[in-house]
Design a protein around this motif. Structure first.
Motif, PDB file in Angstrom:
ATOM      1  N   UNK A  51      -2.097  18.449  -9.526  1.00 46.23           N
ATOM      2  CA  UNK A  51      -3.050  18.277  -8.425  1.00 46.23           C
ATOM      3  C   UNK A  51      -2.369  18.472  -7.074  1.00 46.23           C
ATOM      4  N   UNK A  52      -3.144  18.919  -6.079  1.00 47.85           N
ATOM      5  CA  UNK A  52      -2.646  19.026  -4.717  1.00 47.85           C
ATOM      6  C   UNK A  52      -2.300  17.634  -4.197  1.00 47.85           C
ATOM      7  N   UNK A  53      -1.364  17.570  -3.249  1.00 44.72           N
ATOM      8  CA  UNK A  53      -0.908  16.256  -2.767  1.00 44.72           C
ATOM      9  C   UNK A  53      -2.053  15.492  -2.109  1.00 44.72           C
ATOM     10  N   UNK A  54      -2.955  16.189  -1.414  1.00 45.86           N
ATOM     11  CA  UNK A  54      -4.057  15.488  -0.735  1.00 45.86           C
ATOM     12  C   UNK A  54      -5.022  14.913  -1.771  1.00 45.86           C
ATOM     13  N   UNK A  55      -5.224  15.646  -2.885  1.00 46.52           N
ATOM     14  CA  UNK A  55      -6.075  15.147  -3.967  1.00 46.52           C
ATOM     15  C   UNK A  55      -5.452  13.918  -4.607  1.00 46.52           C
ATOM     16  N   UNK A  56      -4.147  13.982  -4.825  1.00 47.95           N
ATOM     17  CA  UNK A  56      -3.430  12.840  -5.405  1.00 47.95           C
ATOM     18  C   UNK A  56      -3.480  11.646  -4.464  1.00 47.95           C
TER      19      UNK A  56
ATOM     20  N   UNK B 167       0.833  -1.206   0.000  1.00 48.23           N
ATOM     21  CA  UNK B 167       0.000   0.000   0.000  1.00 48.23           C
ATOM     22  C   UNK B 167       0.868   1.255   0.000  1.00 48.23           C
ATOM     23  N   UNK B 168       1.911   1.265   0.854  1.00 46.39           N
ATOM     24  CA  UNK B 168       2.813   2.420   0.919  1.00 46.39           C
ATOM     25  C   UNK B 168       3.508   2.628  -0.430  1.00 46.39           C
ATOM     26  N   UNK B 169       3.939   1.515  -1.028  1.00 50.72           N
ATOM     27  CA  UNK B 169       4.610   1.597  -2.329  1.00 50.72           C
ATOM     28  C   UNK B 169       3.684   2.185  -3.388  1.00 50.72           C
ATOM     29  N   UNK B 170       2.418   1.739  -3.359  1.00 47.19           N
ATOM     30  CA  UNK B 170       1.462   2.244  -4.335  1.00 47.19           C
ATOM     31  C   UNK B 170       1.154   3.726  -4.109  1.00 47.19           C
ATOM     32  N   UNK B 171       1.037   4.108  -2.822  1.00 45.99           N
ATOM     33  CA  UNK B 171       0.729   5.505  -2.507  1.00 45.99           C
ATOM     34  C   UNK B 171       1.855   6.430  -2.975  1.00 45.99           C
ATOM     35  N   UNK B 172       3.111   5.978  -2.800  1.00 51.79           N
ATOM     36  CA  UNK B 172       4.245   6.829  -3.172  1.00 51.79           C
ATOM     37  C   UNK B 172       4.714   6.604  -4.609  1.00 51.79           C
ATOM     38  N   UNK B 173       4.029   5.721  -5.309  1.00 49.25           N
ATOM     39  CA  UNK B 173       4.392   5.474  -6.702  1.00 49.25           C
ATOM     40  C   UNK B 173       4.148   6.725  -7.539  1.00 49.25           C
ATOM     41  N   UNK B 174       5.077   7.012  -8.421  1.00 55.19           N
ATOM     42  CA  UNK B 174       4.985   8.200  -9.268  1.00 55.19           C
ATOM     43  C   UNK B 174       4.459   7.891 -10.669  1.00 55.19           C
ATOM     44  N   UNK B 175       4.281   6.597 -10.957  1.00 55.37           N
ATOM     45  CA  UNK B 175       3.776   6.177 -12.274  1.00 55.37           C
ATOM     46  C   UNK B 175       2.668   5.151 -12.083  1.00 55.37           C
ATOM     47  N   UNK B 176       1.830   4.944 -13.103  1.00 50.83           N
ATOM     48  CA  UNK B 176       0.733   3.985 -12.989  1.00 50.83           C
ATOM     49  C   UNK B 176       1.143   2.533 -13.227  1.00 50.83           C
TER      50      UNK B 176
ATOM     51  N   UNK C  68      -4.762   5.467 -15.592  1.00 50.35           N
ATOM     52  CA  UNK C  68      -3.970   6.126 -16.638  1.00 50.35           C
ATOM     53  C   UNK C  68      -4.381   7.573 -16.867  1.00 50.35           C
ATOM     54  N   UNK C  69      -5.679   7.840 -16.696  1.00 45.41           N
ATOM     55  CA  UNK C  69      -6.209   9.168 -17.035  1.00 45.41           C
ATOM     56  C   UNK C  69      -6.541  10.000 -15.799  1.00 45.41           C
ATOM     57  N   UNK C  70      -7.097   9.339 -14.777  1.00 47.43           N
ATOM     58  CA  UNK C  70      -7.680  10.108 -13.681  1.00 47.43           C
ATOM     59  C   UNK C  70      -6.834  10.326 -12.464  1.00 47.43           C
ATOM     60  N   UNK C  71      -5.605   9.756 -12.389  1.00 44.36           N
ATOM     61  CA  UNK C  71      -4.871   9.806 -11.123  1.00 44.36           C
ATOM     62  C   UNK C  71      -3.622  10.682 -11.181  1.00 44.36           C
ATOM     63  N   UNK C  72      -2.694  10.378 -12.087  1.00 44.94           N
ATOM     64  CA  UNK C  72      -1.378  11.003 -12.041  1.00 44.94           C
ATOM     65  C   UNK C  72      -1.352  12.350 -12.749  1.00 44.94           C
ATOM     66  N   UNK C  73      -2.010  13.310 -12.083  1.00 49.02           N
ATOM     67  CA  UNK C  73      -2.012  14.689 -12.551  1.00 49.02           C
ATOM     68  C   UNK C  73      -0.985  15.467 -11.736  1.00 49.02           C
TER      69      UNK C  73
END
Length: 359
Positions: free
Chosen positions: A83-88, A19-28, A75-80
């Motif tokens: 966006x603010x960090x809390x939104x991400x 979960x931590x890895x996914x949260x801090x992941x910078x790519x999809x 792919x489309x809705x997450x890695x903006x």
């Protein structure tokens, strides 16, 4: 430590790491791989069952459709990047939750199969217990859906998301919040050789979310040294007034929904033991504390004074040598204090239904 317990701890650490890895992941990429593996496992599983090819085909299409929707979302809705960090953070949290959607579909199919696998000419072989089990599962599912709509409402999720940055899993945030008047009230209570355990159904956003997993109505527990509850104390989020951790609680703080209620029990505690419990609270107050928000999931505490409510109450009872059941402190739930009272150490005092007070 038993092998089973060791495996459970390792699995929890692995899940937390994922979960931590996914949260801090910078790519999809990681999400894409997990979604694809989940779909492949479930498609393989359905094809290994004895279902007809029609059913197998339908569920294969469903799993592929879910996979496509998952891939589109990540792919489309997450890695903006704008966006603010809390939104991400919230978007990634949703991306983690939807990992389990195909498994949820598989569970629904399992329930459906149980309900319809008995042909009319086989009804005589179906026991009452089997029918009752199916009905119970169905009713529980409907009840959980209803509760889920409330717990996962936009208002609740926004409140929880806004509250997360206030917490710490590693350092003490709350210090010297209890004043001399509080400890004076505690000392005045020493003539009453009891402590009071309060379990509550408050209706807070966190409580409603926790109830989805515990399936319990009462999801908070507090401790008081006097019957009138002037010295009520527990670990909580601080009500946006104080920092999360060890805080005094007022009666009105329990009333956050129309059917909010508390139940008060007492247990005999010798005067000297009660003093030890009060001194321990004084020590926590002076050293500092924080609410063990992450520990609700991981069942791990990094530092001694980082706890959640039931963990705190259990520790204080144990320090006072009046705990009446044994459990790992990070796994104790609020309702355990009532349900695990096998030796009848508790005495029921009273219940408060807040909606009746308003009437």
């Amino acid at each position: 430590m038993q092998v089973k317990q060791l495996y459970m701890i390792l699995i929890q650490i692995l899940v937390l790491f994922m979960i931590i890895s996914l949260i801090f992941s910078q790519t999809p990429v990681a999400f894409v791989v997990i979604y694809a593996i989940s779909a492949a496992i479930l498609i393989l599983h359905i094809h290994l069952t004895k279902h007809s090819w029609k059913v197998k085909s339908i569920f294969t299409i469903i799993y592929i459709a879910i996979l496509v929707l998952q891939e589109v979302y990540i792919s489309v809705g997450v890695f903006d990047q704008q966006a603010l960090w809390i939104t991400l953070f919230i978007k990634k949290l949703i991306a983690i939750i939807i990992i389990f959607i195909p498994y949820f579909v598989r569970y629904l199919h399992y329930i459906y199969t149980i309900e319809h696998q008995f042909a009319m000419n086989e009804l005589s072989s179906v026991s009452f217990d089997m029918i009752r089990d199916v009905v119970k599962r169905k009713n529980n599912f409907k009840s959980n859906i209803t509760k889920g709509k409330v717990a996962l409402s936009k208002e609740n999720i926004n409140e929880i998301a806004n509250d997360i940055p206030r917490h710490s899993y590693f350092k003490y945030l709350n210090k010297d919040i209890l004043n001399d008047d509080y400890f004076k009230d505690c000392e005045n209570s020493l003539t009453d050789e009891h402590v009071y355990i309060i379990i509550s159904s408050t209706g807070s956003s966190a409580s409603e979310l926790i109830s989805l997993f515990t399936r319990k109505i009462y999801n908070h527990v507090s401790l008081s040294f006097d019957k009138e509850l002037r010295t009520t104390i527990s670990y909580n989020g601080g009500e946006n007034v104080t920092l999360p951790g060890l805080n005094q609680e007022q009666l009105q703080s329990f009333n956050k929904k129309s059917d909010a209620s508390i139940m008060v029990y007492k247990i005999n505690v010798p005067k000297e033991n009660k003093k030890i419990m009060i001194e321990k609270i004084r020590e926590i107050n002076e050293t500092g504390s924080a609410y063990n928000l992450v520990g609700l999931v991981t069942k791990i505490s990094i530092r001694p004074n980082i706890m959640f409510c039931s963990q705190f109450v259990y520790n204080i009872l144990k320090i006072g040598n009046v705990h009446y059941f044994d459990v790992e402190q990070t796994k104790v739930k609020p309702t355990d204090f009532i349900e695990n009272d096998y030796y009848r150490k508790l005495q029921f005092c009273y219940e408060i239904q807040f909606n009746e007070l308003k009437a």
